[in-house]
Every structure is written in structure tokens, then in C-alpha cells.
Design a protein around this motif. Structure first.
Motif, PDB file in Angstrom:
ATOM      1  N   LYS D 106      51.706  42.098  63.111  1.00 59.31           N
ATOM      2  CA  LYS D 106      52.376  43.240  62.510  1.00 59.31           C
ATOM      3  C   LYS D 106      51.747  43.471  61.131  1.00 59.31           C
ATOM      4  O   LYS D 106      51.485  42.515  60.386  1.00 59.31           O
ATOM      5  N   SER D 107      51.506  44.702  60.784  1.00 62.74           N
ATOM      6  CA  SER D 107      50.753  45.020  59.556  1.00 62.74           C
ATOM      7  C   SER D 107      51.373  44.397  58.311  1.00 62.74           C
ATOM      8  O   SER D 107      50.668  43.827  57.471  1.00 62.74           O
ATOM      9  N   ALA D 108      52.671  44.538  58.158  1.00 64.95           N
ATOM     10  CA  ALA D 108      53.310  44.054  56.933  1.00 64.95           C
ATOM     11  C   ALA D 108      53.253  42.530  56.858  1.00 64.95           C
ATOM     12  O   ALA D 108      52.928  41.955  55.820  1.00 64.95           O
ATOM     13  N   LEU D 109      53.556  41.876  57.965  1.00 61.35           N
ATOM     14  CA  LEU D 109      53.494  40.414  57.981  1.00 61.35           C
ATOM     15  C   LEU D 109      52.077  39.941  57.689  1.00 61.35           C
ATOM     16  O   LEU D 109      51.859  39.016  56.896  1.00 61.35           O
ATOM     17  N   THR D 111      49.805  41.419  56.005  1.00 62.90           N
ATOM     18  CA  THR D 111      49.475  41.635  54.594  1.00 62.90           C
ATOM     19  C   THR D 111      50.052  40.516  53.737  1.00 62.90           C
ATOM     20  O   THR D 111      49.394  40.008  52.819  1.00 62.90           O
ATOM     21  N   ALA D 112      51.284  40.145  54.028  1.00 63.94           N
ATOM     22  CA  ALA D 112      51.900  39.055  53.266  1.00 63.94           C
ATOM     23  C   ALA D 112      51.103  37.758  53.443  1.00 63.94           C
ATOM     24  O   ALA D 112      50.824  37.042  52.478  1.00 63.94           O
ATOM     25  N   LEU D 113      50.706  37.466  54.675  1.00 67.66           N
ATOM     26  CA  LEU D 113      49.893  36.274  54.923  1.00 67.66           C
ATOM     27  C   LEU D 113      48.553  36.370  54.203  1.00 67.66           C
ATOM     28  O   LEU D 113      48.068  35.404  53.608  1.00 67.66           O
ATOM     29  N   VAL D 115      47.731  38.049  51.515  1.00 68.15           N
ATOM     30  CA  VAL D 115      47.871  37.868  50.061  1.00 68.15           C
ATOM     31  C   VAL D 115      47.931  36.379  49.724  1.00 68.15           C
ATOM     32  O   VAL D 115      47.210  35.894  48.849  1.00 68.15           O
TER      33      VAL D 115
END
Lengths: 273, 273, 273, 273
Positions: D106-109, D111-113, D115
Motif C-alpha cells: 500500500k502506498s502510504a505504508l 512510504t512510512a517504511l 522513510v
């Protein structure tokens, strides 16, 4: 590099006079309190005042006392976003603070506090697109003015900046502090341009370095610092920002602002030649 | 809380013996070198060795020398992920280092270096799910063993942890260091449980605190520290992790491991009662 | 755990009434705007108002809009230290925000912005000793209410918290959002207590989870959520903070505050039993 | 700016040949695996090999797979300090990775990973004095090659870099990716020099941008990208680092290395003119 003025060394002068006189004497930058200017003239009025004189805002001073108690720190934080927002509104991208070379705290504890506090200040400034300039302070008498030694060399200040670990934090390089810490133009050439956020210029008496007082500075070109070498080194590494006059003196100067500005202009002309 | 053993105080004993003896004498945790154990027995073999004895790994020691030169630090970093990975493979979630209370560096510079280095160590450990325990070191003679004072109180260590500013960093609370810094059970009750990553237990001679030597510790229950109060305070704040014996002595103990373990067991039984 | 009240679900009620009624109906915590209370009563007056009723401040809401433009974010930051300072003055140690599960920004870009903005908010709050609670929001209809999906599960929220990487950031665990994301008491037991900064309690209609609306919640004990299991799990992991009622409804309730508070008290008595 | 070569586009060529040929054809920089070179020749041998040919090491590739599972990430970390140390030994100060524009997470997850993982990589590199270059990837077909969109524009990549928030992280600017994302020389002039850590040069077929494939690139000067404008913009902002050829093609080139190097030299001569 852009010639700049602060109020330090110009006697009693208002923000509006400083802006007008800067333009008149060939300076492109002034260092003043953005928040005060915006509060007095409104955002558009303040911006117009600057642009009418073809002058930009070089930096603001930091309003937060980070060297004292938690309470003082928290109190200062309350106003910091307002200062940063005003600076950003006027296109200013730098905020400056100085690091006293001794402290009444235990040195290690104070360093830990300083890292945490300066980091938060840096982060708040960053939200408004503002970089944070840390000024190392060289005069030897200040190293023992408080109970324990803190930091005063560029090497130590860069270690502090590494501990802070934020992209928008760098040095304020002041000619007087370079002189009093033995940081030569050759050393300056070892810096990367983005490590230099702001520059102060001034001059020193012909005394042993260890005897120079912090509040006994001379106008650029009137002392014995190799300011041409200083500026050449800054140019060589690619620094393109403001070089702002800051003259701390024991007593207020007796000349008129115009007399002082003529001296400043002559000094800048000499060392920038 | 889980009773634990380290090799310190048990004379010459192998990892395998420590694991077996821990089980035999009622300890649930051992502090040993996870990487060495995995290299000797393989991941599955090492895990089985522990689980066969119903013993878990309490913490590993930090392999990185962060108190010296950049070169030493970088050299240690090369092996850190391997140590962290081995610990994680064996279910260990803590890594410990101690903070010497003085340094040959200038105090402020050393603090800045320490913040940057300990932060990176914490971040690498965190990638493997491991928390980082910082042990403040109390004995007074060490405060002047090197040229400049560093930190030794809990307050200072918490300030360092704030400067490091990572969720996985906390205290290693050692009874001897609490005793020699005046950190009482009452003070302990002021901590939150997640601030305590690991605990060492040991005891002190009946001497003035300022005369106690770091390498002259006693077995739990054989000295004058209020260890019952110490453990009660840890329980009260909700600490549920290992309490590991660490006895530093000037000369290696002359008893057999079994004699020493009997003393340890008796001491734990007494103070945990 | 401490029973708490917010205004959500109690109709039209002032801060002062909420404080008085909380005391009257056996609640120990209220969630209100600390800054407003201090501005109205003064710091000492506000503190006295709370202590006279043996009520503490559970959390404040976040005043910063971090989901919109840079301008909105910067505008909100200006007031954040004032809110944090007021909360700290009243002994409050938590600030809450909710995470909408979809966004009109591209998901990846929004996540990068969210990490940077929430981190700065966390850091400012931390300067005042305040923890930051992120509330994942479960109702399915909100996952498509804006153009692109963001995050809504605990796993995703913990990944966001890891990306933020600050010790003072954790979850706001809301019973309704647990129910609508399938986060069971068993899952709750997998959290560490310091990961739970704040708790909301409420209940859900007996409908398929995918049909539950965010603003159609029931009072605790009046719906089908296993709130006893929810509270037992929180107790098991060692959570000792506030559990605050938050009832969002489509229309304002028609009962008097006392009638609503009686329902709330009855509900709490039932599920806390 | 310094002309540089990577192996991409030069067919089958060893490190030693690349170094020798770089010197022969007027290139000052090569991008190769520092660790492999040091392991083969020893630290001093590798350094001598480079200095004998007046060639320096422009950058190393990142050995860590940060786009996959936690296990893959942790596995890669084990070797990262060794790669960084070898690069530092050879005077190399940059490490590069590319960002695929879509992902099965998933895009948001994701991105968090990303970062959290990229931040740790940056921190480890920083301990060895190495900057971290993130390469945005433009070809349109890759935006849907995996299930969910990630990031591909400079704006998004800078937002990711802000979320990572480390001084040593910046862009890898690749001419092909600029072309395929509409990032013009004019846009390039909006960057600060320290934001550009590394540069790739190559060229594109005369096709609609949306049809350009990632692995169908041309040699510099043989396509339709305004490479003179690209280089002029980099010079204007003060970029002084390597500009390294990287030619990804569907099939291995059939010419000899010397034929390919002659083409490369001719291309560089043309666009650097």
C-alpha cells in the motif's frame, strides 16, 4: 556576496532609518527584527519598505533563550513561530544565535540540553523555510566568564551541529571570532558553502589574540584582521550570502549615523576591493 | 521481574555452563554474547540450547567503542548489525553499554560526539527490534580517572537520552551505581517503566559512598544496599524485565562456580523475598 | 485506568459544567481545551477549578491542521506552543489528533508530508512534557471519502509512528475504530503500555462492520462491542491512563446533560464491572 | 563537473578495465563497487590503481534492498558498514539508490517504511562521511508496473527527503528521468547545489515521453534531450561533482568496449562543449 548592515555599531538608529541608509550607502541587506517590522507596517507595508529600497532581510536574531532554564526555553518557544512566520513573509531565510564559550551548568549536561533545544528551534524554523546559524564566540576572556568551559572552535561547533543533525543548521562565521580562535582563511576553505549560513564582518585591534575583548571591535578595514583573505576564502568555497557588519563596542559611538555609515562603507570598499 | 546471571562474578565459566547453571539455580535469564553463541552452535542450535534450559537471553553487550576515535567507532560499527541480528535471532531485545564518568576529551565536545554516536547505534539496534540500555556509572574515583568530568547521575543520563531522542533508548539501572550516586528507591519510583531497559544487581561494602570502588562489589544480600527497596521500587513502576547479577571484583573469585552460584542464589532469594 | 468524559455525546455543555458533572458522576478526567480554560480563569483559577472537583485534564485536542497546505500547517504552528504550555500548566500530558483514512493528496506524497509535520508537532509538544496520540480511524466509508487511500490499521499507524521516530508518540486507541478495523482485545495485548497514549470508549450498532458510520456511535454498553474485553486487554498490558467517552452522532442528542451523563455512568459501570 | 563512467552501457568490462579506459578516454570518475575492489586489491592496492590512472570513485551503489521485507532489509544492513568503509577508504563520498515509481505495498505504508529504512541507511553512510543520493525514476510504464503508485517527481522526492530529514541525503539527477518527468533545466536551476549528490547522463529516443522505456536509453548526444541545457543548469547552480554515463539497454551492446567508449567520449565532448 551581499554587503549588509546590522544596528550594532551604528548608534541609535531605527529600523526604517537602517533600511534607508543601507540603500543610500550601497548595502543590499539588513539584519533586523522581522516580527517587529511586520507588526508596525503590516506584512505588505514591511515588504514594500524593503523592496522600495532594494534591500532584503539577511537574518533575524533568535528570540529564544536556550542557555537557561526549561521555563525560559519554553517561554521563548511560544513566540518563535511568530518570528519565523514574519521572517518568511519578508523573504528572510536565516535566523542567528550565538554560543557563549562557558556556562554555569556542568559542561556535559549543558551540551545535552543544547542539542535538544537547538534541534527543536531548528525544526520550527525549518517549517518556515528558515536556516539556523550558530555563531561560535572566540574572545578568550569569555571562556572563563562562567563556571565551566563550553565550546568555541569551529571543530567543536561542527560537532555540535552533527549532534543536532538537521539539514538546515550551519555556522555563522564572524571575522572576529575566526581571528580569536585562529580559524584562518585556509581553514575556511575547508568548509562547504552550505555549512555557512551567515557571515559577520568586523575588525580587531593590534593586540595579542588572548587580550581581545568581545565588546571592543573595530570597523572593517580599521584593524589587523586579514579581511580580504577572509572574503576571498568565502568566495572560493562558493558562499553567496550576506556579509553583515557587526561592531560591538564598550560605549555607544559618538559619531552621527552618517559618519558611521561612511566609515562602514569605506571599510567595506577597502576589504571587498 | 526475571532473575538473571552474567559471567561477572562467576569466575571462569563458559556460555554453555552459564546457561546450564542458570537453569539449575533458578535463573531465567543470562547475559551472553549472542553472536558468539550463534557462530558456535548455529542459529537453531543456539536457540535450542536456551530453550532446552528454559533460559532466555537478557541482553548483549555493545561491541562498539563509542568513547574513542572516529576510526574506532567506525570499526565497531562494521560488526554491530551482525551482533544485533544474532541477538534478534535468539529473541533478545536489549543491548547494553556503560558511560564512564570522565573523559580525556573536552566534556562538551565529547558529549556532542556521544550523542551522535549513541544515536546511530540506537538506530541500528532498532532495525533489529533491540532496545539500547545506557548504564550510568557511579563510583566517585572514576569521576576523576580521566581529564574532564562527563556524566554519572540519572538526571544527566536522562538529559543525554533526551538529546539522543530515540524511542528505543533507556537506562540500565545498576544497584551499585544507584547507591554511589544517591539514587534511592524513592527516586526510582519517579521513572516510567519503559525508561528502564535493563537492571543489574549487586551489593556494596559498608564504607562511605565516596570510597567505594567500581571493581570491589559484593554479591546481592552480602552488603548494605537496600536491595529489597530497590526491587520493590522497580516492581512498583511496572518493570518486568531481567535483574541480572554483575559482580566486578579486583581479583577473580577463588570458589568453584557452584559455590558462587549457591551464594548468588541465596542472595537473590534473600533480596527477592 | 481512569474514567473520563469529553463533550462529544453530552450535547451543549460548557467546560465548567463538564468539570462539575464529571465529578458528580464519578469521572476523574475530562478532555477539554486547556488554553481556553486558562485564558478564561487564569492559570491558578483553572487549576483550582479542576482540583476543587478532583478532576484532571486527560488530553487536549491538536490545534494544528496538518492534513492541508503548508500555509495551514504553519498557521496552526503559531498557536501550538501556547496550547502546549497551557496544557502543561494544568498537568495535562497528552495531545490527540485523528488520521483520516483517505486524502486528496497522492498517498505517498501525503505520507511524506505527514511524517515531517507530525514529527515537528511531536517535538514541540515534547518540549512541554506532552505526549502525542495518533488516532487511527476505522469506519469503511471514510476510506473512499477522499481520492486516495491513506492509513487506518494499527499496523499502518505503528509504521507511521516508526517513521516519525519520536519517543513521545503513540496511539489513541478508540473502541469504535478497533471494532471497525478488526483490532481485537487479543491484538491489543500485543501492544506495550507506552504505545497507548490515550483511549476513547464508545459503542457500535449491531450492523456489518463495513456499514458502520463514523458519526453514528452509541454510548458504552449500549452496543455490541466487547468493551469488557477491550478494557481487560488494556489493563493486562499495564495501561493506567484515561478512558474517555467520545460519542459522535449525526444529530445532537435531545436529552438533558444529566440524562446523558446518567447513561454514560451506567455504561461505564457496566463495562468496567 | 567531472566526466564519469559506469559499467552500464559498456558491455562486459571489468573494474580494472573500466578504470584504465576511463583514464584513456578522458574521464575522471568511475562508479564501481568499492568493497569488491578493496577485497581484490587491498586498500592500498585499490587506492593506487585509481590514483595511477588519475581516476576517483564517484559513487557506490547501495547494497541494501529497502523495498522488500524487513528480513531483506536487515540482511542488507549487515554488509552496509563494510561497503561504506571501503568507499571511505577510497575517498568516495556518495552512495546511490533508485526509487521505483510503484510498489506492491500500500502506498502510504510503503512510504512510512521507506522513510524509516532510508533514514537508517543515510545515518550509517554518514558515519563514514558518505552522502546518500536518491534517484527518482521517470519512465511512465514503471508507474503501473506494480500495484500501487509511489513517487517519481522531484517535488515528491524532495518531500521524501524532507521526511527523512538528514543533512547527507539529496538527489541523484538523471537526465533520462528529468526528461520523462518534465523536469527541465529551468526547474533544475531552482535546486541548491547541495541538493544534488550525484548526476547520471544519457539520452532518449525521439518518441512521446510517455512511450519511453527505462531500459531503452541512448548515449549522450545521440538523442533528443537538451543535455547542454541540463549541464548548463547544473553548472549555474554550482554543482561541481561527477556526471556519470548510465545507459540501460534491452540487449547488451554488440560493439567492443573501445567502440562504445569512443561513442561515449564523442557524446560527452558534444554535450559538454
Amino acid at each position: 556576496m551581499i554587503r549588509g548592515l546590522s544596528k550594532s555599531g551604528l548608534g541609535s538608529i531605527t529600523d526604517e532609518q537602517l533600511i534607508a541608509k543601507a540603500a543610500e550607502y550601497g548595502f543590499g541587506v539588513v539584519d533586523i527584527d522581522a516580527k517587529a517590522l511586520v507588526e508596525k507596517h503590516g506584512e505588505q507595508g514591511a515588504a514594500k519598505l524593503l523592496s522600495d529600497h532594494h534591500v532584503t532581510l539577511g537574518s533575524i536574531g533568535l528570540n529564544v533563550e536556550w542557555r537557561g532554564t526549561d521555563e525560559q526555553f519554553r517561554e521563548g518557544l511560544k513566540q518563535l513561530p511568530l518570528h519565523a512566520a514574519a521572517a518568511a513573509q519578508l523573504g528572510c531565510t536565516a535566523c542567528c544565535t550565538y554560543i557563549l564559550p562557558s556556562t554555569d551548568y556542568k559542561s556535559a549536561l549543558f551540551t545535552a540540553l543544547a542539542v535538544a533545544r537547538l534541534r527543536l528551534i531548528a525544526d520550527i524554523l525549518d517549517a518556515y523555510g528558515i536556516r539556523f546559524a550558530l555563531e561560535f564566540v572566540g574572545p578568550h576572556h569569555l571562556r572563563t566568564a562562567w563556571a565551566n568551559p563550553f565550546i568555541w572552535t569551529v571543530e567543536e561547533t561542527l560537532a555540535l551541529i552533527s549532534a543536532i543533525n538537521r539539514p538546515n543548521v550551519g555556522l555563522l562565521v564572524d571575522a572576529y571570532h575566526c581571528h580569536t580562535t585562529g580559524f584562518t582563511p585556509e581553514h575556511l576553505r575547508g568548509l562547504r558553502p552550505e555549512q555557512v549560513v551567515h557571515v559577520h564582518i568586523n575588525d580587531a585591534r593590534d593586540l595579542p589574540v588572548a587580550e581581545l575583548l568581545d565588546n571592543d571591535r573595530l570597523y572593517p578595514g580599521e584593524g589587523i584582521i586579514d579581511l580580504k583573505g577572509f572574503l576571498a576564502a568565502l568566495a572560493d568555497i562558493g558562499y553567496k550570502g550576506p556579509v553583515v557588519q557587526e561592531i560591538l563596542t564598550r560605549t555607544a559611538p559618538e559619531e552621527t549615523p552618517d559618519e558611521l555609515l561612511s566609515r562602514s562603507k569605506a571599510g567595506f570598499d577597502k576589504v571587498f576591493a
